[in-house]
Design a protein around this motif. Structure first.
Motif, PDB file in Angstrom:
ATOM      1  N   PHE A   1      10.366  -4.143  13.519  1.00 16.97           N
ATOM      2  CA  PHE A   1      10.220  -5.418  12.940  1.00 16.97           C
ATOM      3  C   PHE A   1      11.250  -5.561  12.266  1.00 16.97           C
ATOM      4  O   PHE A   1      11.404  -4.438  11.097  1.00 16.97           O
ATOM      5  CB  PHE A   1       8.917  -5.823  12.432  1.00 16.97           C
ATOM      6  CG  PHE A   1       8.014  -6.106  13.285  1.00 16.97           C
ATOM      7  CD1 PHE A   1       7.903  -7.234  13.975  1.00 16.97           C
ATOM      8  CD2 PHE A   1       6.950  -5.413  13.824  1.00 16.97           C
ATOM      9  CE1 PHE A   1       6.913  -7.827  14.980  1.00 16.97           C
ATOM     10  CE2 PHE A   1       5.926  -5.546  14.801  1.00 16.97           C
ATOM     11  CZ  PHE A   1       5.856  -6.693  15.164  1.00 16.97           C
ATOM     12  N   THR A   2      12.005  -6.768  11.449  1.00 18.39           N
ATOM     13  CA  THR A   2      12.783  -6.720  10.311  1.00 18.39           C
ATOM     14  C   THR A   2      11.567  -7.018   9.396  1.00 18.39           C
ATOM     15  O   THR A   2      10.532  -7.301   9.537  1.00 18.39           O
ATOM     16  CB  THR A   2      13.464  -8.076  10.325  1.00 18.39           C
ATOM     17  OG1 THR A   2      12.677  -9.206  10.489  1.00 18.39           O
ATOM     18  CG2 THR A   2      14.610  -8.067  11.522  1.00 18.39           C
ATOM     19  N   PRO A   3      11.962  -7.136   7.872  1.00 20.29           N
ATOM     20  CA  PRO A   3      10.792  -7.074   6.831  1.00 20.29           C
ATOM     21  C   PRO A   3      10.146  -8.616   6.866  1.00 20.29           C
ATOM     22  O   PRO A   3       9.124  -8.568   6.533  1.00 20.29           O
ATOM     23  CB  PRO A   3      11.993  -7.040   5.488  1.00 20.29           C
ATOM     24  CG  PRO A   3      13.021  -6.290   5.886  1.00 20.29           C
ATOM     25  CD  PRO A   3      13.276  -6.772   7.414  1.00 20.29           C
ATOM     26  N   ASP A   4      10.910  -9.422   7.578  1.00 17.33           N
ATOM     27  CA  ASP A   4       9.888 -10.722   7.591  1.00 17.33           C
ATOM     28  C   ASP A   4       9.167 -10.725   8.858  1.00 17.33           C
ATOM     29  O   ASP A   4       8.564 -11.890   9.233  1.00 17.33           O
ATOM     30  CB  ASP A   4      10.977 -12.016   7.331  1.00 17.33           C
ATOM     31  CG  ASP A   4      11.728 -12.142   8.749  1.00 17.33           C
ATOM     32  OD1 ASP A   4      12.075 -11.290   9.389  1.00 17.33           O
ATOM     33  OD2 ASP A   4      12.509 -13.191   8.874  1.00 17.33           O
ATOM     34  N   LEU A   5       9.249  -9.734   9.520  1.00 17.71           N
ATOM     35  CA  LEU A   5       8.320  -9.498  10.858  1.00 17.71           C
ATOM     36  C   LEU A   5       8.996 -10.561  11.900  1.00 17.71           C
ATOM     37  O   LEU A   5       8.110 -10.758  13.014  1.00 17.71           O
ATOM     38  CB  LEU A   5       6.838 -10.163  10.621  1.00 17.71           C
ATOM     39  CG  LEU A   5       5.996  -8.884   9.725  1.00 17.71           C
ATOM     40  CD1 LEU A   5       4.687  -9.497   9.405  1.00 17.71           C
ATOM     41  CD2 LEU A   5       5.997  -7.590  10.285  1.00 17.71           C
TER      42      LEU A   5
ATOM     43  N   THR B   1      -2.382 -16.039   5.438  1.00 18.72           N
ATOM     44  CA  THR B   1      -3.419 -15.379   4.647  1.00 18.72           C
ATOM     45  C   THR B   1      -2.879 -14.279   3.527  1.00 18.72           C
ATOM     46  O   THR B   1      -3.898 -13.988   2.713  1.00 18.72           O
ATOM     47  CB  THR B   1      -4.276 -14.493   5.682  1.00 18.72           C
ATOM     48  OG1 THR B   1      -3.298 -13.390   6.222  1.00 18.72           O
ATOM     49  CG2 THR B   1      -4.564 -15.602   7.070  1.00 18.72           C
ATOM     50  N   GLY B   2      -1.969 -14.076   3.743  1.00 14.05           N
ATOM     51  CA  GLY B   2      -1.512 -13.073   2.642  1.00 14.05           C
ATOM     52  C   GLY B   2      -1.972 -11.649   2.826  1.00 14.05           C
ATOM     53  O   GLY B   2      -2.124 -10.702   1.983  1.00 14.05           O
ATOM     54  N   ALA B   3      -2.403 -11.283   4.238  1.00 15.66           N
ATOM     55  CA  ALA B   3      -2.970 -10.109   4.525  1.00 15.66           C
ATOM     56  C   ALA B   3      -1.729  -9.151   4.548  1.00 15.66           C
ATOM     57  O   ALA B   3      -0.618  -9.613   4.601  1.00 15.66           O
ATOM     58  CB  ALA B   3      -3.471 -10.230   6.099  1.00 15.66           C
ATOM     59  N   THR B   4      -2.094  -7.981   4.344  1.00 18.21           N
ATOM     60  CA  THR B   4      -1.246  -6.719   4.412  1.00 18.21           C
ATOM     61  C   THR B   4      -0.394  -6.821   5.780  1.00 18.21           C
ATOM     62  O   THR B   4      -0.864  -7.012   6.682  1.00 18.21           O
ATOM     63  CB  THR B   4      -1.813  -5.351   4.101  1.00 18.21           C
ATOM     64  OG1 THR B   4      -2.646  -4.988   5.145  1.00 18.21           O
ATOM     65  CG2 THR B   4      -2.402  -5.470   2.663  1.00 18.21           C
ATOM     66  N   VAL B   5       0.920  -6.122   5.714  1.00 14.74           N
ATOM     67  CA  VAL B   5       1.410  -5.947   7.047  1.00 14.74           C
ATOM     68  C   VAL B   5       0.775  -4.841   7.983  1.00 14.74           C
ATOM     69  O   VAL B   5       0.322  -5.140   9.039  1.00 14.74           O
ATOM     70  CB  VAL B   5       2.865  -5.165   6.767  1.00 14.74           C
ATOM     71  CG1 VAL B   5       3.653  -4.591   7.985  1.00 14.74           C
ATOM     72  CG2 VAL B   5       4.044  -6.222   5.979  1.00 14.74           C
ATOM     73  N   GLU B   6       0.095  -3.822   7.291  1.00 13.53           N
ATOM     74  CA  GLU B   6      -0.544  -3.068   7.985  1.00 13.53           C
ATOM     75  C   GLU B   6      -1.962  -3.696   8.806  1.00 13.53           C
ATOM     76  O   GLU B   6      -2.297  -3.277   9.829  1.00 13.53           O
ATOM     77  CB  GLU B   6      -1.335  -1.561   7.063  1.00 13.53           C
ATOM     78  CG  GLU B   6      -0.161  -0.955   6.550  1.00 13.53           C
ATOM     79  CD  GLU B   6       0.376  -1.469   5.295  1.00 13.53           C
ATOM     80  OE1 GLU B   6       1.273  -0.804   4.952  1.00 13.53           O
ATOM     81  OE2 GLU B   6      -0.004  -2.673   4.965  1.00 13.53           O
TER      82      GLU B   6
ATOM     83  N   ALA C   1       3.604 -12.510  12.409  1.00 16.06           N
ATOM     84  CA  ALA C   1       4.220 -13.080  11.051  1.00 16.06           C
ATOM     85  C   ALA C   1       3.621 -14.251  10.519  1.00 16.06           C
ATOM     86  O   ALA C   1       3.510 -14.341   9.231  1.00 16.06           O
ATOM     87  CB  ALA C   1       5.680 -13.592  11.343  1.00 16.06           C
ATOM     88  N   ARG C   2       2.945 -15.126  11.314  1.00 15.31           N
ATOM     89  CA  ARG C   2       2.228 -16.400  10.747  1.00 15.31           C
ATOM     90  C   ARG C   2       1.005 -15.686  10.097  1.00 15.31           C
ATOM     91  O   ARG C   2       0.781 -16.429   9.061  1.00 15.31           O
ATOM     92  CB  ARG C   2       2.132 -17.446  11.842  1.00 15.31           C
ATOM     93  CG  ARG C   2       3.448 -18.146  12.151  1.00 15.31           C
ATOM     94  CD  ARG C   2       3.344 -18.979  13.160  1.00 15.31           C
ATOM     95  NE  ARG C   2       4.708 -19.737  13.483  1.00 15.31           N
ATOM     96  CZ  ARG C   2       4.961 -20.370  14.580  1.00 15.31           C
ATOM     97  NH1 ARG C   2       4.176 -20.724  15.252  1.00 15.31           N
ATOM     98  NH2 ARG C   2       6.354 -20.919  14.793  1.00 15.31           N
TER      99      ARG C   2
END
Length: 395
Positions: free
Chosen positions: A371-375, A332-337, A326-327
């Protein structure tokens, strides 16, 4: 902790993340008798509703020391099970038990404990042992106790014959005798990692030709650029970032590295070669102010991080791997994938466990995290069995 039902489950209506395909789609994951299936399970599976959630492979941590006041150098099988269960509840379904530098006797006893657990299959998340040290550069030892550092030739003797639970060794490849140790380890299919090292670019390249394939936590225990006279000489850090095929670790706990460095690492190596690790110590789950041991070192928990007692060096982390997922995304703004890939498929490849671990391929182990949407971790399945607990998981 307990695990419910017989290893059959259907996780439906979630956004399923496929780390090896770099995409996600709405669908379901079926686990039948402990493994991922490509068709319906006919054995009365448990149904798990993952609506509005993200579904990923179980997390794989190749650098994990302890939890709840206990360190994996303690040769007690019950303690090992408690540590690994704590991390399992936080989403880590596969773990490389990491032993920091300590005495030969303590290391040997811990390796024996791991071998017993693996032989008896009592701890299904245990993937083997990772020795972090004792062959480290004094100048880059970080929180490792100087008195317990040893030469590669000494360690080679200690590891002959090879302990059956050993899977990875982190060492400083520039040390005298390292060539022989690296050759011995890689010849027995043990993964060798450069870490806590003052190696030059040429020394790293030489070790790579001998079989070294991985880099421990970037920016932590790595030599950096020097500038003798008019020249600029890359250190281990710059050589790591410029490498074309080495894999590397990053600790994204929000304390080891600022967002800028995390972005640089991701840009240089990409999610297929950069893996998230927790470096979680016995301080994980302890309140601020508590002291703990990691290897032969005493650390103290602070607000979200751990440091040596003199506060001159960070002392591992107090953060489970899922929290770093999550952090890393936030910082970094990296994608979830991409962040999921860095905590599943990439470390599984580092450990030689992919695609059985770190993937949702048919036939892979049925280890799944919802995971929830906020990871945040909502549910964990190990071999298709949903893991539950009455205790609060450290975060």
């Amino acid at each position: 902790m307990s695990a419910t039902h017989s290893g059959c489950a259907i996780v439906h209506s979630g956004t399923v993340i496929h780390p090896d395909r770099a995409h996600a789609d709405l669908g379901e994951v079926t686990v039948c008798r402990g493994v991922i299936a490509d068709s319906d399970c006919r054995h009365d599976p448990v149904i798990i509703d993952a609506s509005d959630c993200l579904v990923s492979p179980g997390l794989v941590d190749v650098h994990l020391h302890g939890a709840l006041g206990h360190d994996l150098t303690e040769p007690d099988a019950v303690i090992w099970q408690q540590i690994l269960s704590t991390h399992l509840l936080a989403g880590t379904t596969t773990a490389m038990a990491t032993l920091a530098s300590t005495t030969p006797a303590i290391t040997a006893a811990a390796l024996a404990t791991a071998a017993s657990l693996l032989a008896e299959q009592q701890t299904p998340t245990l993937a083997g042992v990772h020795l972090e040290g004792p062959c480290l550069a004094t100048s880059q030892r970080g929180a490792h106790e100087r008195t317990h550092l040893r030469s590669p030739s000494t360690l080679l003797t200690e590891l002959t014959p090879l302990p059956p639970a050993l899977r990875m060794v982190t060492l400083a490849p520039e040390l005298p005798g390292a060539d022989e140790l690296i050759t011995y380890l890689t010849g027995h299919r043990i993964h060798v990692s450069a870490g806590h090292s003052a190696a030059t670019e040429d020394q790293l390249a030489h070790a790579q030709r001998l079989g070294l394939s991985h880099l421990a936590h970037l920016w932590s225990g790595q030599s950096t650029l020097t500038r003798p006279s008019l020249r600029r000489i890359p250190g281990l850090l710059e050589a790591s970032l410029a490498s074309e095929d080495l894999t590397a670790e990053i600790i994204a706990d929000g304390h080891h590295l600022p967002a800028t460095l995390l972005k640089i690492a991701l840009r240089c190596l990409g999610p297929q070669r950069l893996c998230l690790v927790s470096d979680a110590t016995a301080g994980t789950g302890l309140p601020a102010g508590q002291s703990f041991r990691v290897g032969a070192t005493t650390g103290r928990v602070h607000d979200g991080y751990a440091a040596t007692e003199d506060h001159t060096s960070l002392c591992g982390s107090v953060t489970p791997l899922a929290v770093t997922v999550a952090r890393m995304r936030t910082l970094t703004g990296a994608t979830v994938e991409d962040v999921v890939t860095m905590a599943t498929a990439t470390p599984a490849r580092v450990a030689g466990l992919y695609p059985r671990k770190g993937s949702l391929h048919t036939g892979a182990d049925g280890d799944v995290v919802v995971f929830t949407p906020d990871l945040s971790v909502r549910a964990v399945l190990l071999a298709g069995r949903q893991v539950t607990t009455d205790s609060k998981v450290a975060s």
